[in-house]
Structures are given as structure tokens and as C-alpha cells.
Scaffold this motif. Structure first.
Motif, PDB file in Angstrom:
ATOM      1  N   LEU A  59      -7.806   6.963  -7.397  1.00  0.00           N
ATOM      2  CA  LEU A  59      -7.006   8.102  -6.949  1.00  0.00           C
ATOM      3  C   LEU A  59      -7.160   9.249  -7.943  1.00  0.00           C
ATOM      4  CD1 LEU A  59      -3.771   6.253  -5.835  1.00  0.00           C
ATOM      5  CD2 LEU A  59      -5.544   7.188  -4.370  1.00  0.00           C
ATOM      6  N   SER A  60      -8.380   9.733  -8.070  1.00  0.00           N
ATOM      7  CA  SER A  60      -8.673  10.710  -9.114  1.00  0.00           C
ATOM      8  C   SER A  60      -8.518  12.157  -8.657  1.00  0.00           C
ATOM      9  CB  SER A  60     -10.096  10.494  -9.626  1.00  0.00           C
ATOM     10  OG  SER A  60     -11.013  10.622  -8.559  1.00  0.00           O
ATOM     11  N   ILE A  61      -8.342  12.395  -7.374  1.00  0.00           N
ATOM     12  CA  ILE A  61      -8.192  13.759  -6.858  1.00  0.00           C
ATOM     13  C   ILE A  61      -6.741  13.944  -6.452  1.00  0.00           C
ATOM     14  CG2 ILE A  61      -8.913  15.366  -5.052  1.00  0.00           C
ATOM     15  CD1 ILE A  61     -11.544  13.763  -4.927  1.00  0.00           C
ATOM     16  N   SER A  62      -6.161  15.072  -6.832  1.00  0.00           N
ATOM     17  CA  SER A  62      -4.786  15.335  -6.427  1.00  0.00           C
ATOM     18  C   SER A  62      -4.620  16.805  -6.074  1.00  0.00           C
ATOM     19  CB  SER A  62      -3.809  14.946  -7.536  1.00  0.00           C
ATOM     20  OG  SER A  62      -4.029  15.747  -8.658  1.00  0.00           O
ATOM     21  N   CYS A  63      -3.694  17.024  -5.167  1.00  0.00           N
ATOM     22  CA  CYS A  63      -3.356  18.386  -4.758  1.00  0.00           C
ATOM     23  C   CYS A  63      -2.582  19.029  -5.901  1.00  0.00           C
ATOM     24  CB  CYS A  63      -2.508  18.343  -3.488  1.00  0.00           C
ATOM     25  SG  CYS A  63      -1.867  19.949  -2.987  1.00  0.00           S
ATOM     26  N   VAL A  65      -0.655  21.530  -5.755  1.00  0.00           N
ATOM     27  CA  VAL A  65       0.642  22.040  -5.309  1.00  0.00           C
ATOM     28  C   VAL A  65       1.687  20.924  -5.276  1.00  0.00           C
ATOM     29  CG1 VAL A  65       1.871  23.190  -3.419  1.00  0.00           C
ATOM     30  CG2 VAL A  65      -0.470  23.857  -3.970  1.00  0.00           C
ATOM     31  N   CYS A  66       1.384  19.817  -4.575  1.00  0.00           N
ATOM     32  CA  CYS A  66       2.370  18.751  -4.411  1.00  0.00           C
ATOM     33  C   CYS A  66       2.014  17.477  -5.167  1.00  0.00           C
ATOM     34  CB  CYS A  66       2.555  18.434  -2.935  1.00  0.00           C
ATOM     35  SG  CYS A  66       1.097  17.734  -2.148  1.00  0.00           S
ATOM     36  N   ARG A  67       0.875  17.454  -5.840  1.00  0.00           N
ATOM     37  CA  ARG A  67       0.417  16.305  -6.622  1.00  0.00           C
ATOM     38  C   ARG A  67       0.154  15.055  -5.778  1.00  0.00           C
ATOM     39  NH1 ARG A  67      -1.376  19.192 -10.416  1.00  0.00           N
ATOM     40  NH2 ARG A  67       0.141  20.188 -11.747  1.00  0.00           N
ATOM     41  N   ALA A  68      -0.134  15.228  -4.490  1.00  0.00           N
ATOM     42  CA  ALA A  68      -0.470  14.092  -3.628  1.00  0.00           C
ATOM     43  C   ALA A  68      -1.822  13.529  -4.063  1.00  0.00           C
ATOM     44  CB  ALA A  68      -0.526  14.523  -2.168  1.00  0.00           C
ATOM     45  N   PRO A  69      -1.904  12.228  -4.286  1.00  0.00           N
ATOM     46  CA  PRO A  69      -3.171  11.633  -4.745  1.00  0.00           C
ATOM     47  C   PRO A  69      -4.125  11.347  -3.595  1.00  0.00           C
ATOM     48  CG  PRO A  69      -1.486   9.966  -4.670  1.00  0.00           C
ATOM     49  CD  PRO A  69      -0.824  11.257  -4.272  1.00  0.00           C
ATOM     50  N   PHE A  70      -5.412  11.455  -3.873  1.00  0.00           N
ATOM     51  CA  PHE A  70      -6.464  11.156  -2.900  1.00  0.00           C
ATOM     52  C   PHE A  70      -7.530  10.314  -3.576  1.00  0.00           C
ATOM     53  CE2 PHE A  70      -4.514  15.040  -1.389  1.00  0.00           C
ATOM     54  CZ  PHE A  70      -4.377  14.803  -0.031  1.00  0.00           C
ATOM     55  N   MET A  71      -8.154   9.453  -2.783  1.00  0.00           N
ATOM     56  CA  MET A  71      -9.238   8.620  -3.300  1.00  0.00           C
ATOM     57  C   MET A  71     -10.413   9.496  -3.699  1.00  0.00           C
ATOM     58  SD  MET A  71      -8.413   5.348  -3.025  1.00  0.00           S
ATOM     59  CE  MET A  71      -9.848   4.357  -2.784  1.00  0.00           C
ATOM     60  N   CYS A  72     -11.195   9.002  -4.637  1.00  0.00           N
ATOM     61  CA  CYS A  72     -12.338   9.777  -5.111  1.00  0.00           C
ATOM     62  C   CYS A  72     -13.426   9.884  -4.039  1.00  0.00           C
ATOM     63  CB  CYS A  72     -12.907   9.154  -6.381  1.00  0.00           C
ATOM     64  SG  CYS A  72     -13.492   7.475  -6.162  1.00  0.00           S
ATOM     65  N   THR A  73     -13.342   9.091  -2.986  1.00  0.00           N
ATOM     66  CA  THR A  73     -14.343   9.123  -1.914  1.00  0.00           C
ATOM     67  C   THR A  73     -13.931  10.017  -0.751  1.00  0.00           C
ATOM     68  OG1 THR A  73     -13.324   7.186  -0.912  1.00  0.00           O
ATOM     69  CG2 THR A  73     -15.136   6.801  -2.452  1.00  0.00           C
ATOM     70  N   VAL A  74     -12.832  10.760  -0.919  1.00  0.00           N
ATOM     71  CA  VAL A  74     -12.326  11.599   0.168  1.00  0.00           C
ATOM     72  C   VAL A  74     -13.317  12.718   0.485  1.00  0.00           C
ATOM     73  CG1 VAL A  74     -11.024  13.207  -1.275  1.00  0.00           C
ATOM     74  CG2 VAL A  74     -10.254  12.741   1.038  1.00  0.00           C
ATOM     75  N   LYS A  75     -13.383  13.076   1.751  1.00  0.00           N
ATOM     76  CA  LYS A  75     -14.261  14.168   2.206  1.00  0.00           C
ATOM     77  C   LYS A  75     -13.447  15.450   2.360  1.00  0.00           C
ATOM     78  CE  LYS A  75     -17.776  11.388   2.893  1.00  0.00           C
ATOM     79  NZ  LYS A  75     -18.464  11.009   1.712  1.00  0.00           N
ATOM     80  N   ARG A  76     -14.144  16.559   2.321  1.00  0.00           N
ATOM     81  CA  ARG A  76     -13.476  17.858   2.394  1.00  0.00           C
ATOM     82  C   ARG A  76     -12.612  18.042   3.645  1.00  0.00           C
ATOM     83  NH1 ARG A  76     -14.636  23.290   0.020  1.00  0.00           N
ATOM     84  NH2 ARG A  76     -13.446  24.731   1.317  1.00  0.00           N
TER      85      ARG A  76
END
Length: 101
Positions: A59-63, A65-76
Motif C-alpha cells: 500500500l505504497s500509494i496514497s491520496c 488529500v484524504c490519505r486513502a491507501p492504494f496498492m502499488c499495482t494500481v492503474k491510473r
């Protein structure tokens, strides 16, 4: 009468109990408990196979603004959907600064 499925001692002898074997008195629950104990001893030395730590690292990507975590494999497109649904007044660059495809 002689029942085939139940032990009944002969009436003319003084012996009242059947011969004891190794498997008598053991139920399936007893065997299941023994199996659990054996497996616990086997797995006691090995480290757990939990993926929790790996998932947290992924979960290395986060917004921003709201700090919502995203998987490093997330697409745009997934990140764009988050930005349009949660922060419609913000731009994509404000939510995810430094994002590269």
C-alpha cells in the motif's frame, strides 16, 4: 441371542470385559485433537505465513488529500475514479502528486 454389532459376554464365563486393544476408547474427536497437537508442534518452529506485512508494504500509494491507501499495482483509471468521486474540486495532480504512468 448373539448380536453381531455389540459385544455381549458369554453367560457361562466369569470374564465380563472384552479384551482391550489400542484403538478402543478413542473417538474421532480424540484423534482430531491429537492431529492438531502434532501439527502445532510441527509448525511451532516455522514462521507464520501471514501476508499482512507484505500487504502493508504494497500500500505504497496514497491520496494526499484524504490519505486513502492504494496498492502499488494500481492503474491510473482507478486513481482518477477516486479523485472524481471523492475530491471533484481537486485535480488529479493535487490528489496524487508525482504520479507517473
Amino acid at each position: 441371542t448373539v448380536h453381531r454389532h455389540h459385544y455381549s459376554p458369554p453367560h457361562n464365563t466369569t470374564e465380563q470385559t472384552p479384551p482391550v486393544t489400542d484403538n478402543m476408547g478413542r473417538t474421532n474427536a480424540c484423534r482430531a485433537q491429537q492431529k492438531r497437537e502434532r501439527n502445532a508442534k510441527k509448525g511451532a518452529g516455522a514462521a507464520g505465513k501471514s501476508n499482512l506485512d507484505a500487504n502493508k508494504k504494497a500500500l505504497s500509494i496514497s491520496c494526499s488529500v484524504c490519505r486513502a491507501p492504494f496498492m502499488c499495482t494500481v492503474k491510473r483509471p482507478m486513481l482518477e475514479r477516486h479523485q472524481t468521486e471523492r475530491h471533484e474540486k481537486k485535480t488529479f495532480a493535487e490528489c496524487f502528486p508525482g504520479w507517473t504512468d
